[in-house]
Design a protein around this motif. Structure first.
Motif, PDB file in Angstrom:
ATOM      1  N   LEU A  70       0.807  -1.305  -0.045  1.00 14.88           N
ATOM      2  CA  LEU A  70      -0.053   0.065  -0.014  1.00 14.88           C
ATOM      3  C   LEU A  70       0.821   1.387   0.058  1.00 14.88           C
ATOM      4  O   LEU A  70       0.206   2.419   0.253  1.00 14.88           O
ATOM      5  N   THR A  71       2.203   0.945  -0.317  1.00 14.82           N
ATOM      6  CA  THR A  71       3.130   2.273  -0.001  1.00 14.82           C
ATOM      7  C   THR A  71       2.781   3.322  -0.824  1.00 14.82           C
ATOM      8  O   THR A  71       2.576   4.527  -0.386  1.00 14.82           O
ATOM      9  N   ASP A  72       2.418   3.250  -2.149  1.00 10.39           N
ATOM     10  CA  ASP A  72       2.065   4.339  -2.923  1.00 10.39           C
ATOM     11  C   ASP A  72       0.801   4.592  -3.304  1.00 10.39           C
ATOM     12  O   ASP A  72       0.246   5.617  -4.161  1.00 10.39           O
ATOM     13  N   ASP A  73      -0.287   4.086  -2.292  1.00 13.31           N
ATOM     14  CA  ASP A  73      -1.673   4.316  -2.528  1.00 13.31           C
ATOM     15  C   ASP A  73      -2.260   5.238  -1.754  1.00 13.31           C
ATOM     16  O   ASP A  73      -1.844   5.525  -0.365  1.00 13.31           O
ATOM     17  N   GLY A  74      -3.064   5.861  -2.195  1.00 15.09           N
ATOM     18  CA  GLY A  74      -3.954   7.145  -1.261  1.00 15.09           C
ATOM     19  C   GLY A  74      -5.041   6.464  -0.948  1.00 15.09           C
ATOM     20  O   GLY A  74      -5.219   5.555  -0.212  1.00 15.09           O
ATOM     21  N   LEU A  75      -6.124   7.145  -1.682  1.00 15.07           N
ATOM     22  CA  LEU A  75      -7.554   6.538  -1.350  1.00 15.07           C
ATOM     23  C   LEU A  75      -7.856   5.434  -2.141  1.00 15.07           C
ATOM     24  O   LEU A  75      -7.402   5.023  -3.160  1.00 15.07           O
ATOM     25  N   MET A  76      -8.221   4.144  -1.465  1.00 13.69           N
ATOM     26  CA  MET A  76      -8.295   3.089  -2.091  1.00 13.69           C
ATOM     27  C   MET A  76      -9.628   2.435  -1.566  1.00 13.69           C
ATOM     28  O   MET A  76     -10.152   2.751  -0.505  1.00 13.69           O
ATOM     29  N   ALA A  77      -9.980   1.254  -2.224  1.00 12.46           N
ATOM     30  CA  ALA A  77     -11.141   0.438  -1.742  1.00 12.46           C
ATOM     31  C   ALA A  77     -10.794  -0.870  -1.923  1.00 12.46           C
ATOM     32  O   ALA A  77      -9.961  -1.459  -2.726  1.00 12.46           O
ATOM     33  N   ILE A  78     -11.534  -1.656  -1.138  1.00 12.57           N
ATOM     34  CA  ILE A  78     -11.117  -3.235  -1.037  1.00 12.57           C
ATOM     35  C   ILE A  78     -12.550  -3.756  -1.548  1.00 12.57           C
ATOM     36  O   ILE A  78     -13.800  -3.795  -1.043  1.00 12.57           O
ATOM     37  N   VAL A  79     -12.448  -4.337  -2.714  1.00 16.07           N
ATOM     38  CA  VAL A  79     -13.771  -4.968  -3.546  1.00 16.07           C
ATOM     39  C   VAL A  79     -13.696  -6.244  -3.963  1.00 16.07           C
ATOM     40  O   VAL A  79     -12.504  -6.663  -4.004  1.00 16.07           O
ATOM     41  N   GLY A  80     -14.482  -7.130  -4.149  1.00 16.44           N
ATOM     42  CA  GLY A  80     -14.538  -8.595  -4.477  1.00 16.44           C
ATOM     43  C   GLY A  80     -15.896  -9.253  -4.035  1.00 16.44           C
ATOM     44  O   GLY A  80     -16.721  -8.550  -3.429  1.00 16.44           O
TER      45      GLY A  80
END
Length: 221
Positions: free
Chosen positions: A22-32
């Motif tokens: 997640l080092t370079d991630d900003g806003l994110m979502a976990i989907v699946g």
């Protein structure tokens, strides 16, 4: 606290080792899809930080994946301007023994901390949230989204203080008040000592000298 890397193995949906960067991630979502492992990521995060699951702060062996005998989670995160890694491992039995370690990766002078209580205290210090506050303010498990709003006033205040790190402000205010109290004692002692002396020695001396000259003049007259 900002999570950077999460490694999961033998925990719920992740029997084999999986690394999430997640080092370079900003806003994110976990989907699946249902059962794809979304909640397992949150369980891994909770286990790494608090040696607990989102539904229990006691026995974490329920998190061990079917067919696995040991679960292991490593989390690298950033807090207080430093990068840290916490590693936990738990087996279905007492062997191999459980692992609880946390280490600062960006400051070699800080020793690695080992043991349940030591890691617990260090995580609490770095994250600024207790297990209950973390669940209420960060994870918010399904069905408990209103827990923060419905919490008692005192509990809600404690949670918000932890989120915004207001405990640091309170500590600084307490130290300032203690310093002020010590200063007041010293100032009062100086004031008592100063009261023994004239307010304006030089002015008083000049006035007395003028009075003496006037008296001498009247005496001569």
């Amino acid at each position: 606290m900002r999570p950077l890397k999460l490694s999961l193995e033998g925990i719920r949906s992740y029997r084999s080792r999986v690394e999430i960067d997640l080092t370079d991630d900003g806003l994110m979502a976990i989907v699946g899809d249902t059962g794809s492992g979304k909640s397992s990521i949150l369980e891994g995060l909770t286990y790494a930080l608090y040696n607990a699951s989102t539904w229990s702060g006691k026995d974490v062996r329920e998190l061990i994946a079917d067919g696995a005998t040991v679960m292991s989670v490593e989390l690298e995160f950033e807090a207080d301007g430093e990068r840290h890694r916490v590693h936990r491992a738990t087996s279905r039995s007492n062997y191999p023994p459980a692992v609880h370690r946390i280490k600062c990766l960006t400051n070699a002078s800080r020793p690695e901390i080992d043991g349940v209580e030591g890691v617990k205290n260090e995580v609490h210090r770095l994250v600024g949230l207790s297990y209950d506050a973390f669940l209420s303010a960060v994870i918010l498990p399904q069905g408990k989204f209103q827990s923060l709003l419905q919490a008692k006033r005192g509990d809600r205040v404690d949670i918000l203080k932890g989120i915004f790190r207001l405990d640091v402000v309170e500590t600084a205010r307490g130290e300032a008040q203690n310093a002020l109290s010590r200063m007041d004692v010293a100032l009062n002692a100086r004031a008592v000592e100063r009261a023994r002396f004239l307010d304006d020695p030089e002015g008083t001396a000049r006035a007395r000298e003028m009075d003496a000259r006037a008296a001498a003049t009247r005496e001569k007259e």
